[in-house]
Design a protein around this motif. Sequence first.
Motif, short mmCIF file in Angstrom:
data_model
loop_
_atom_site.label_atom_id
_atom_site.label_comp_id
_atom_site.label_asym_id
_atom_site.label_seq_id
_atom_site.Cartn_x
_atom_site.Cartn_y
_atom_site.Cartn_z
N ASP A 167 17.41 -61.93 -69.32
CA ASP A 167 17.65 -61.60 -70.72
C ASP A 167 16.54 -62.10 -71.66
O ASP A 167 16.79 -62.41 -72.83
CB ASP A 167 19.00 -62.17 -71.19
CG ASP A 167 20.16 -61.67 -70.36
OD1 ASP A 167 20.07 -60.55 -69.82
OD2 ASP A 167 21.17 -62.39 -70.24
N MET A 168 15.34 -62.19 -71.13
CA MET A 168 14.22 -62.69 -71.92
C MET A 168 12.93 -62.07 -71.38
O MET A 168 12.77 -61.98 -70.17
CB MET A 168 14.16 -64.22 -71.80
CG MET A 168 13.20 -64.90 -72.74
SD MET A 168 13.22 -66.73 -72.48
CE MET A 168 14.90 -67.10 -73.02
N PRO A 169 12.03 -61.60 -72.24
CA PRO A 169 10.76 -61.09 -71.72
C PRO A 169 10.08 -62.13 -70.84
O PRO A 169 10.07 -63.32 -71.14
CB PRO A 169 9.95 -60.81 -73.00
CG PRO A 169 10.99 -60.58 -74.06
CD PRO A 169 12.12 -61.50 -73.71
N ALA A 170 9.49 -61.67 -69.73
CA ALA A 170 8.92 -62.58 -68.73
C ALA A 170 7.41 -62.38 -68.62
O ALA A 170 6.97 -61.39 -68.02
CB ALA A 170 9.58 -62.36 -67.38
N PRO A 171 6.61 -63.29 -69.15
CA PRO A 171 5.16 -63.17 -69.01
C PRO A 171 4.71 -63.41 -67.57
O PRO A 171 5.25 -64.25 -66.85
CB PRO A 171 4.62 -64.27 -69.93
CG PRO A 171 5.75 -64.61 -70.86
CD PRO A 171 7.00 -64.39 -70.05
N VAL A 172 3.71 -62.65 -67.14
CA VAL A 172 3.05 -62.84 -65.85
C VAL A 172 1.55 -62.80 -66.15
O VAL A 172 1.09 -61.93 -66.88
CB VAL A 172 3.43 -61.74 -64.84
CG1 VAL A 172 2.74 -61.99 -63.50
CG2 VAL A 172 4.94 -61.67 -64.66
N TRP A 173 0.79 -63.74 -65.57
CA TRP A 173 -0.62 -63.81 -65.93
C TRP A 173 -1.46 -64.30 -64.76
O TRP A 173 -0.94 -64.81 -63.77
CB TRP A 173 -0.81 -64.73 -67.14
CG TRP A 173 -0.50 -66.18 -66.89
CD1 TRP A 173 -1.38 -67.16 -66.53
CD2 TRP A 173 0.78 -66.81 -66.98
NE1 TRP A 173 -0.74 -68.36 -66.38
CE2 TRP A 173 0.60 -68.18 -66.67
CE3 TRP A 173 2.07 -66.36 -67.29
CZ2 TRP A 173 1.64 -69.09 -66.65
CZ3 TRP A 173 3.13 -67.27 -67.28
CH2 TRP A 173 2.91 -68.62 -66.97
N GLY A 174 -2.77 -64.13 -64.92
CA GLY A 174 -3.67 -64.58 -63.87
C GLY A 174 -5.09 -64.15 -64.17
O GLY A 174 -5.47 -63.97 -65.33
N ARG A 175 -5.88 -63.97 -63.11
CA ARG A 175 -7.26 -63.50 -63.24
C ARG A 175 -7.52 -62.40 -62.21
O ARG A 175 -6.91 -62.40 -61.13
CB ARG A 175 -8.27 -64.63 -63.04
CG ARG A 175 -8.30 -65.67 -64.14
CD ARG A 175 -9.53 -66.56 -64.03
NE ARG A 175 -9.57 -67.28 -62.78
CZ ARG A 175 -9.07 -68.50 -62.60
NH1 ARG A 175 -8.47 -69.12 -63.61
NH2 ARG A 175 -9.16 -69.10 -61.42
N ALA A 176 -8.42 -61.52 -62.56
CA ALA A 176 -8.85 -60.45 -61.66
C ALA A 176 -10.32 -60.17 -61.95
O ALA A 176 -10.93 -60.81 -62.81
CB ALA A 176 -8.00 -59.20 -61.85
N LYS A 177 -10.89 -59.20 -61.25
CA LYS A 177 -12.27 -58.82 -61.55
C LYS A 177 -12.34 -58.29 -62.98
O LYS A 177 -11.46 -57.53 -63.41
CB LYS A 177 -12.74 -57.75 -60.56
CG LYS A 177 -12.91 -58.28 -59.14
CD LYS A 177 -13.41 -57.21 -58.19
CE LYS A 177 -13.60 -57.79 -56.79
NZ LYS A 177 -14.08 -56.78 -55.82
N PRO A 178 -13.33 -58.69 -63.73
CA PRO A 178 -13.45 -58.22 -65.12
C PRO A 178 -13.34 -56.71 -65.21
O PRO A 178 -13.95 -55.97 -64.44
CB PRO A 178 -14.83 -58.72 -65.54
CG PRO A 178 -15.06 -59.93 -64.69
CD PRO A 178 -14.43 -59.60 -63.37
N GLY A 179 -12.51 -56.26 -66.15
CA GLY A 179 -12.31 -54.84 -66.36
C GLY A 179 -11.34 -54.18 -65.41
O GLY A 179 -11.04 -52.97 -65.57
N ALA A 180 -10.79 -54.90 -64.44
CA ALA A 180 -9.84 -54.31 -63.50
C ALA A 180 -8.55 -53.92 -64.22
O ALA A 180 -8.12 -54.58 -65.17
CB ALA A 180 -9.53 -55.28 -62.37
#
Length: 538
Positions: free
Chosen positions: A89-102
């Motif tokens: 019942d709450m927006p769930a952020p997901v984050w990280g890193r990838a190749k630039p522009g991916a």
Amino acid sequence: MSDKHKTANAEHDNRLPFLKARARGRNPASILPEDHVPRLASAALVPGAKAWFRNACIVGAVMTGVVCCSGESLWLPSIFSENMVLQRDMPAPVWGRAKPGARVAVSLYDRDRKLAAAETTAAPEGGRWRVVLPALPAGGRYSLLIEAAPAGGEEAERRLFSNVLVGEVWLFCGQSNMMHPMNACAEREDAIERRLEFPLIRVAQIGMRNSHQTTEPQDETQGYWGAVKWEDATYLVPRSSSTDIPGSCSAIGYFFARSLSEWLGRNVPVAVIEIGAILPVQAWLDEEVVEAVPELAPLKGRGYPDATCRAFKANIAPLAPYACRGAIYYQGEMNAGAGWTYYHGLKALIASWRKAWSRPDMPFLVVQLPSFISHQAGRTALDMDEASLARFDGENRNHGYIPVREAQLRVSREIPKVGLVVTLDLGEKFDIHPPRKRTVGERLALQARKLAYGDASVVADSPVPRSFRREGARFIVAFDGAAGGLVARGKPRGLEVCNEAGEWRTASAVIKGAELEVWADDVPEPAGVRYAWLGFPE
């Protein structure tokens, strides 16, 4: 990675043939032990889940957070792993890193049905990305798929986390009493006996061992999600997803989750994220918040153990904004005797974490320090001579916990959406780690029900002085949290009144409904009244 796994990932499409199992639980039962009833807070008034589940990926290939499909550029913090619990019942952020522009796509699946999805483009410098999945109801077991398609048309990199639940998530933080392990608490046999009744409880043990040495904000902390364990207790050694080191979970955290799970009907996953370190309150603050609190200025620039902000940079900065319902803080031992610093530090800690999560009303629960005199490694009063007992009596009257408890009470009264759990009745005179942890967890669950879930029926607060007036040589103290009247086991004890010279005298008291009448025969002109103003009040 085997050729078979590489082929399976290359041929992946949007259909995920997952198995699904449902946890079996008994019907909810509102059974709480009698000793969960909150106790009176110390104050002074002076006028002026066996729920392991196999989620099979394509052709049986299971991917974890430490394996890359092709290359090492797609990265997520370890809080995203197998067995994770996302806040319902709450927006769930997901984050990280990838190749630039991916192009990064995050999807939550139930078997082959996509429940939620979000996309974004990794930053051109550094490749950072972040998406927010929409709010979801409680459920599981699901799989979370992260795909990063490089801008140059190369093969997409993927992560797949299985056995994902959606439920209630709480952040636990503190010193050794918060970390006190399940296998060392007084109620461990009860926990083991009833463990199969609560298959939907999950624990994440995280935290960098060198938090006190961290001077810059980190992207990553250490640890991962797993099922509840209570063997092989290891302070400051979180379980590792690569070596699977077992670590006993926090006893308080587990009993909190168990009590909350019972109230929720045992069909909503409940998770605790544990962050433990033997550090004072000032270590958990955000630098920008500290700059705005002049009372904390003397601490800036100091080294361990007084250094500010280091545990925040090591453990809170990389964890926020992982969605959670609220936070629980049980610490104060290292600030003993420094009530003024702790008062401003605790207020700054709450402000720091609410800022980090961008939630100014984030529920925050504080455990008040228990009764205690001196840690004597298993000794009791029967093992001590008269000189030692006299020395401990002096320590009891001027104990460093007293101003910290008062600071905790004041903060809980002054800041909205902050609850206080009193543990004066659960301490041990000569043991800094009192073993009774179930009641602490259950009282925290009562506060959570009130503050975070709006349960108006629950009695969560200990009686707390609201006001007092003087009538002749007596004080009449009125209380919040005592609508049904005050109750004492025997005559009220632990009260003192202050004379005009500032000397405190033992007082008598009588209960009159929701008020307490207090006096001392040798104080005709009382100037103040206080309760339980000792390290170990009896």
